[in-house]
Design an enzyme around this catalytic site. Structure first.
Site, PDB file in Angstrom:
ATOM      1  N   HIS A 148      -5.644  -1.487   8.968  1.00 49.18           N
ATOM      2  CA  HIS A 148      -4.434  -1.476   8.129  1.00 49.18           C
ATOM      3  C   HIS A 148      -3.446  -2.471   8.722  1.00 49.18           C
ATOM      4  CE1 HIS A 148      -1.270   1.178   5.852  1.00 49.18           C
ATOM      5  NE2 HIS A 148      -0.902  -0.089   5.896  1.00 49.18           N
ATOM      6  N   HIS A 155      -1.169  -5.903   7.314  1.00 52.91           N
ATOM      7  CA  HIS A 155      -0.772  -6.868   6.273  1.00 52.91           C
ATOM      8  C   HIS A 155      -0.553  -8.200   6.974  1.00 52.91           C
ATOM      9  CE1 HIS A 155       0.062  -3.575   3.371  1.00 52.91           C
ATOM     10  NE2 HIS A 155       0.298  -2.905   4.482  1.00 52.91           N
ATOM     11  N   HIS A 175      -2.634   2.546  -0.459  1.00 54.11           N
ATOM     12  CA  HIS A 175      -1.553   3.208   0.267  1.00 54.11           C
ATOM     13  C   HIS A 175      -1.196   4.454  -0.550  1.00 54.11           C
ATOM     14  CE1 HIS A 175      -1.206  -0.542   2.388  1.00 54.11           C
ATOM     15  NE2 HIS A 175      -0.077  -0.226   2.986  1.00 54.11           N
ATOM     16  N   GLU A 198       2.498   7.833   2.020  1.00 51.80           N
ATOM     17  CA  GLU A 198       3.359   7.254   3.072  1.00 51.80           C
ATOM     18  C   GLU A 198       4.760   7.836   2.805  1.00 51.80           C
ATOM     19  OE1 GLU A 198       4.026   3.002   2.699  1.00 51.80           O
ATOM     20  OE2 GLU A 198       4.817   2.830   4.752  1.00 51.80           O
ATOM     21  N   ASP A 212      -0.019  -1.991  10.710  1.00 52.80           N
ATOM     22  CA  ASP A 212       0.698  -2.202   9.442  1.00 52.80           C
ATOM     23  C   ASP A 212       1.366  -3.593   9.402  1.00 52.80           C
ATOM     24  OD1 ASP A 212       1.380  -1.418   6.891  1.00 52.80           O
ATOM     25  OD2 ASP A 212       2.943  -0.012   7.472  1.00 52.80           O
ATOM     26  N   ASP A 213       2.575  -3.695   9.922  1.00 44.66           N
ATOM     27  CA  ASP A 213       3.315  -4.965   9.915  1.00 44.66           C
ATOM     28  C   ASP A 213       3.893  -5.179  11.313  1.00 44.66           C
ATOM     29  OD1 ASP A 213       3.392  -5.520   6.850  1.00 44.66           O
ATOM     30  OD2 ASP A 213       4.002  -3.427   7.066  1.00 44.66           O
TER      31      ASP A 213
HETATM   32  N1  ADE Z   1       3.475  -3.772   2.408  1.00 41.44           N
HETATM   33  C1  ADE Z   1       3.516  -4.123   3.694  1.00 41.44           C
HETATM   34  N2  ADE Z   1       3.634  -3.025   4.460  1.00 41.44           N
HETATM   35  C2  ADE Z   1       3.652  -1.949   3.638  1.00 41.44           C
HETATM   36  C3  ADE Z   1       3.746  -0.551   3.816  1.00 41.44           C
HETATM   37  N3  ADE Z   1       3.856   0.020   5.014  1.00 41.44           N
HETATM   38  N4  ADE Z   1       3.752   0.241   2.729  1.00 41.44           N
HETATM   39  C4  ADE Z   1       3.671  -0.303   1.515  1.00 41.44           C
HETATM   40  N5  ADE Z   1       3.577  -1.598   1.295  1.00 41.44           N
HETATM   41  C5  ADE Z   1       3.560  -2.426   2.344  1.00 41.44           C
HETATM   42 ZN    ZN Z   2       0.637  -0.929   4.863  1.00 42.50          ZN
END
Ligand code: ADE
Ligand code: ZN
Length: 324
Positions: free
Chosen positions: A14, A16, A194, A197, A275-276
């Site tokens: 996971h 991005h 997703h 969340e 994630d990011d």
């Molecule tokens: N796009 C990038 N990170 C995300 C996240 N945590 N949830 C939804 N969309 C995303």
């Molecule tokens: Zn994500």
């Protein structure tokens, strides 16, 4: 423990790619592409990373992505991530890309895809990291726009094993994309989404029952539905959990309150991911580390999380066998 975590062979499921854009690279690419940034310095960018929820993050994330213009930019972004991943003993990655975030600005799908894909190929040959690409649809845009994006991806479908669903979750249920996902599956794509969340457990059920997902991204709100938890255990549907992201986006008040350990000990195939990472303060090892120290995860639990990451991947049974 830090060394144990770094040395543990891991898969990242996971991630991005746009979320790996470090402020330093944001400035470098802005200069290269003659783009004015609303920030004066790297530290001003980092100061802006003070999120109250998912939307407050997405606004900054989409704005940051605007510096990505040329194929080389996408290559450089992806290569920088792969080098970081290699340094943390990531052996396999399954990487989301958000084509609509770029095609909506006039960047060709092919430009985005080629830059990322070439870097992933080099990651395999030069760093020994295998990768799968996941095309993610933006759920706050329409199903028609998702269909158009799927069409653009069809010439490359042999190198994009799965499609996913991301962006603003509340009010954009998986059911909105049922027909798109049906079509994607008919074209041979696996599916993920997703769900849970910020959104309710019902969205996780929809992702499973309507989008036929192989795994759920995040899924931490499954804890509110005992029947769903039983189902996830019974069917071994994996969750790609992102601990630092969840704390930064206020899904949990603190890491000590995160439910990762509970999910794992219920028998769910939970995994740890970043994630990011450039926005949430850490790559995969920092995510394992933060969860370990706040939740007192044992080496056995850390090992199980890493083993789950290979198990939950789209690797072939033979490749899984070699890596686990
Ligand atoms: N796009 C990038 N990170 C995300 C996240 N945590 N949830 C939804 N969309 C995303
Ligand atoms: Zn994500």
């Amino acid at each position: 423990m830090e060394k144990f975590i770094r040395d543990l062979p891991k898969a990242e499921l996971h991630l991005h790619i746009e979320g790996t854009l470090e402020p330093e690279m944001m400035f470098e690419l802005a200069q290269r592409n003659n783009i004015d940034l609303p920030y004066k310095s790297v530290s001003e960018v980092r100061d802006a990373y003070n999120f109250t929820d998912l939307q407050s993050f997405l606004d900054i994330y989409y704005q940051g992505s605007e510096v990505l213009q040329k194929e080389q930019d996408f290559y450089d972004l992806t290569w920088a991530y792969l080098e970081k991943a290699a340094s943390q003993n990531v052996r396999h990655t399954e990487i989301f890309f958000d084509p609509q975030c770029h095609t909506s600005r006039g960047i060709a799908f092919e430009t985005v895809y080629q830059g990322i894909y070439q870097a992933l190929q080099d990651g395999q040959t030069k760093l020994g990291i295998s990768s799968n690409l996941i095309l993610s649809f933006l759920r706050d845009l329409s199903a028609e726009e998702a269909f158009a994006t799927l069409e653009q991806a069809l010439p490359y479908k042999d190198t994009i094993p799965a499609v996913g669903l991301d962006s603003a979750e509340q009010g954009n249920p998986p059911s909105k994309f049922k027909e798109v996902f049906d079509r994607a599956q008919a074209e041979g794509f696996l599916t993920v989404a997703h769900a849970g969340e910020e959104g309710p457990p019902e969205y996780i059920w929809e992702a499973i029952n309507l989008l036929k997902v192989s795994r759920i991204d995040h899924g931490v709100r499954s804890m509110e539905d005992p029947e769903l938890l039983d189902y996830l255990v019974d069917k071994q549907i994996p969750l790609t959990v992102c601990p630092l992201s969840n704390v930064e986006l206020k899904v949990f008040d603190s890491m000590a309150k995160h439910n990762l350990k509970k999910l794992l000990n219920l028998g769910i195939c939970a995994t740890v991911n970043s994630d990011d990472p450039s926005y949430f303060g850490g790559y995969i090892a920092e995510n394992y580390q933060a969860a370990q120290s706040a939740l007192d995860l044992t080496k056995q639990e850390l090992y199980q999380l890493a083993k789950n990451s290979f198990q939950a991947s789209f690797l072939s049974p033979e490749s899984k066998h070699k890596l686990i």
